[in-house]
Design an enzyme around this catalytic site. Sequence first.
Site, PDB file in Angstrom:
ATOM      1  N   TYR A 111       0.822  -1.223   0.000  1.00 10.28           N
ATOM      2  CA  TYR A 111       0.000   0.000   0.000  1.00 10.28           C
ATOM      3  C   TYR A 111       0.853   1.270   0.000  1.00 10.28           C
ATOM      4  O   TYR A 111       0.740   2.100   0.900  1.00 10.28           O
ATOM      5  CB  TYR A 111      -0.940   0.033   1.218  1.00 10.28           C
ATOM      6  CG  TYR A 111      -1.709  -1.246   1.407  1.00 10.28           C
ATOM      7  CD1 TYR A 111      -2.826  -1.516   0.614  1.00 10.28           C
ATOM      8  CD2 TYR A 111      -1.322  -2.187   2.348  1.00 10.28           C
ATOM      9  CE1 TYR A 111      -3.520  -2.699   0.766  1.00 10.28           C
ATOM     10  CE2 TYR A 111      -2.010  -3.374   2.497  1.00 10.28           C
ATOM     11  CZ  TYR A 111      -3.116  -3.616   1.707  1.00 10.28           C
ATOM     12  OH  TYR A 111      -3.799  -4.777   1.856  1.00 10.28           O
TER      13      TYR A 111
ATOM     14  N   LYS B 272      -1.093 -16.839   8.073  1.00  9.48           N
ATOM     15  CA  LYS B 272      -0.152 -16.008   8.829  1.00  9.48           C
ATOM     16  C   LYS B 272       0.821 -16.780   9.735  1.00  9.48           C
ATOM     17  O   LYS B 272       1.916 -17.082   9.307  1.00  9.48           O
ATOM     18  CB  LYS B 272      -0.923 -14.939   9.588  1.00  9.48           C
ATOM     19  CG  LYS B 272      -1.448 -13.871   8.609  1.00  9.48           C
ATOM     20  CD  LYS B 272      -1.751 -12.565   9.271  1.00  9.48           C
ATOM     21  CE  LYS B 272      -1.847 -11.433   8.292  1.00  9.48           C
ATOM     22  NZ  LYS B 272      -3.181 -11.148   7.771  1.00  9.48           N
TER      23      LYS B 272
ATOM     24  N   ASP C 103     -12.733 -16.892   8.961  1.00 10.50           N
ATOM     25  CA  ASP C 103     -11.396 -16.514   8.510  1.00 10.50           C
ATOM     26  C   ASP C 103     -10.537 -16.299   9.759  1.00 10.50           C
ATOM     27  O   ASP C 103     -10.622 -15.261  10.414  1.00 10.50           O
ATOM     28  CB  ASP C 103     -11.486 -15.238   7.657  1.00 10.50           C
ATOM     29  CG  ASP C 103     -10.116 -14.727   7.239  1.00 10.50           C
ATOM     30  OD1 ASP C 103      -9.103 -15.254   7.724  1.00 10.50           O
ATOM     31  OD2 ASP C 103     -10.076 -13.782   6.429  1.00 10.50           O
TER      32      ASP C 103
ATOM     33  N   TYR D 220     -11.749  -7.599   7.109  1.00 14.16           N
ATOM     34  CA  TYR D 220     -10.613  -7.685   6.188  1.00 14.16           C
ATOM     35  C   TYR D 220     -10.353  -9.151   5.871  1.00 14.16           C
ATOM     36  O   TYR D 220     -10.164  -9.966   6.778  1.00 14.16           O
ATOM     37  CB  TYR D 220      -9.337  -7.051   6.779  1.00 14.16           C
ATOM     38  CG  TYR D 220      -8.182  -7.202   5.810  1.00 14.16           C
ATOM     39  CD1 TYR D 220      -8.103  -6.396   4.674  1.00 14.16           C
ATOM     40  CD2 TYR D 220      -7.224  -8.197   5.973  1.00 14.16           C
ATOM     41  CE1 TYR D 220      -7.086  -6.570   3.751  1.00 14.16           C
ATOM     42  CE2 TYR D 220      -6.205  -8.371   5.045  1.00 14.16           C
ATOM     43  CZ  TYR D 220      -6.154  -7.560   3.942  1.00 14.16           C
ATOM     44  OH  TYR D 220      -5.153  -7.742   3.001  1.00 14.16           O
TER      45      TYR D 220
HETATM   46  C1  LIG Z   1      -3.759 -11.094   6.464  1.00 11.75           C
HETATM   47  C2  LIG Z   1      -5.161 -11.597   6.337  1.00 11.75           C
HETATM   48  C3  LIG Z   1      -5.638 -12.144   5.130  1.00 11.75           C
HETATM   49  C4  LIG Z   1      -4.799 -12.182   3.886  1.00 11.75           C
HETATM   50  O1  LIG Z   1      -3.657 -12.962   4.010  1.00 11.75           O
HETATM   51  P1  LIG Z   1      -2.405 -12.722   3.022  1.00 11.75           P
HETATM   52  O2  LIG Z   1      -1.457 -13.814   3.382  1.00 11.75           O
HETATM   53  O3  LIG Z   1      -1.893 -11.345   3.295  1.00 11.75           O
HETATM   54  O4  LIG Z   1      -2.931 -12.844   1.626  1.00 11.75           O
HETATM   55  C5  LIG Z   1      -6.937 -12.619   5.113  1.00 11.75           C
HETATM   56  N1  LIG Z   1      -7.727 -12.565   6.203  1.00 11.75           N
HETATM   57  C6  LIG Z   1      -7.309 -12.061   7.375  1.00 11.75           C
HETATM   58  C7  LIG Z   1      -8.221 -12.058   8.556  1.00 11.75           C
HETATM   59  C8  LIG Z   1      -6.018 -11.544   7.487  1.00 11.75           C
HETATM   60  O5  LIG Z   1      -5.612 -11.011   8.646  1.00 11.75           O
END
Ligand SMILES: *Cc1c(COP(=O)(O)O)cnc(C)c1O
Length: 427
Positions: A19, A277, A248, A147
């Site tokens: 970004y 992550k 997620d 997100y």
């Molecule tokens: C970081 C994140 C993503 C995306 O993961 P990337 O490895 O950056 O593509 C998706 N969902 C959540 C909740 C995140 O924190």
Amino acid sequence: MTISQDDLAFDRQHIWHPYTNLTQPGPVFGVSSAEGVYIHLADGRRLVDGMASWWSVIHGYNHPYLNAAIQSQVTQMSHVMFGGLTHQPAIDLSKQLLDMTDEALDAVFLADSGSVAVEVALKMALQYWVAKGISHKKQFIAFRHAYHGDTFGAMSVCDPVNGMHSMFSGFLPQHHFVDAPPAGDDDNWQASHIEPLRQTLEQNHQNTAAVIIEPLVQGAGGMRFYAAEYLRQLHQLCQQFDVLLIFDEIATGFGRTGEMFAYQSAMVVPDILCVGKAITGGYMSLAATLTTRKIADIIGSFEGGNLMHGPTFMANPLSCRVAVASLELLLRSNWQQKVKSIAEQLTAELAECRQYQGVVDVRVKGAIGVVELIKPVNMHKIQPQFVDLGVWIRPFGRLVYIMPPYIIEPPQLTLLCDAIKTVTKQL
Ligand SMILES: *Cc1c(COP(=O)(O)O)cnc(C)c1O
């Protein structure tokens, strides 16, 4: 190892960072190495890392056990295609993921990043309904302040305002957005909190494939914490209205909130779970999408039955091997105690920020500490201030927040909290 001024200038002129603007680049700091909780800058300074490189480096940098795992895998094979071939690291990791999660989850897709894991989750949900012969369930219900990643499918279920929807309008698929779950926990739960979601489901369930949500903590879209009760009611509503539920846990997974997975605080299991992550301890890019036998079988019952995704670097052996080692380390460590003491220290040491003029809220959940400001920070100004104070903290918008490696020691955490106090006090 230093980085020359010429090379730093080259970076500013030619290389995009996350970004950023190549026409008006902000400050970037060269890093020469990292170890434990420290990032060593190329100019010789040493910073305590408050970000765990965006939630991922839970065991600290340059960990001997993880180094050994990845080094031994390099001598076997760094990569081999996953189409038609398999290998021990992928099998070991998938076994481990299924062991760690609820027994209802039975099938694993190894994705190459979190965003891809979300894309795969959305595809699983869409393919499930197509396979059932139901052709009108093509939309998702998502949340304000959510997100889920930066690829287009994932972006389409991010917060419609700060999720860059206007920039890409006309291209992004349209979904249904519900107000974010109210901030708080089970102690201030009110029945009315679920009403916006219930109404959206009532009106749209016939064309909704799934609800997608970050359980307990909305991460990059606002660092908001909400009640586990919301997840229990959401789960019931999804069953009532025959809509799938996607959690997620890319940010929350692997202990960050104090439970191994945030869904465990609510004791509900989603139909589809995304993790990422911290999965490799921050060594390699890797994520996974898990689902139930039932969903896998229904998808599989349709025509060719193929789940339509398959990246070149799917199940990369280096990534899988280091993930196995990272999860072993986690399971062997006393992570519950570490996360709990980080939470207690953050709560005690950040409390003072509540009195500052520029601060609206201070909150802590597990090993996550957030100081919410009245006005967005000036990043170009605040970032060098933190570096001068010997810490790596990267705020965004109105949020100054940290989620340090679990191995952080109390004096190092105090340094992070003191830096936050010093910087937010003057705002
Ligand atoms: C970081 C994140 C993503 C995306 O993961 P990337 O490895 O950056 O593509 C998706 N969902 C959540 C909740 C995140 O924190």
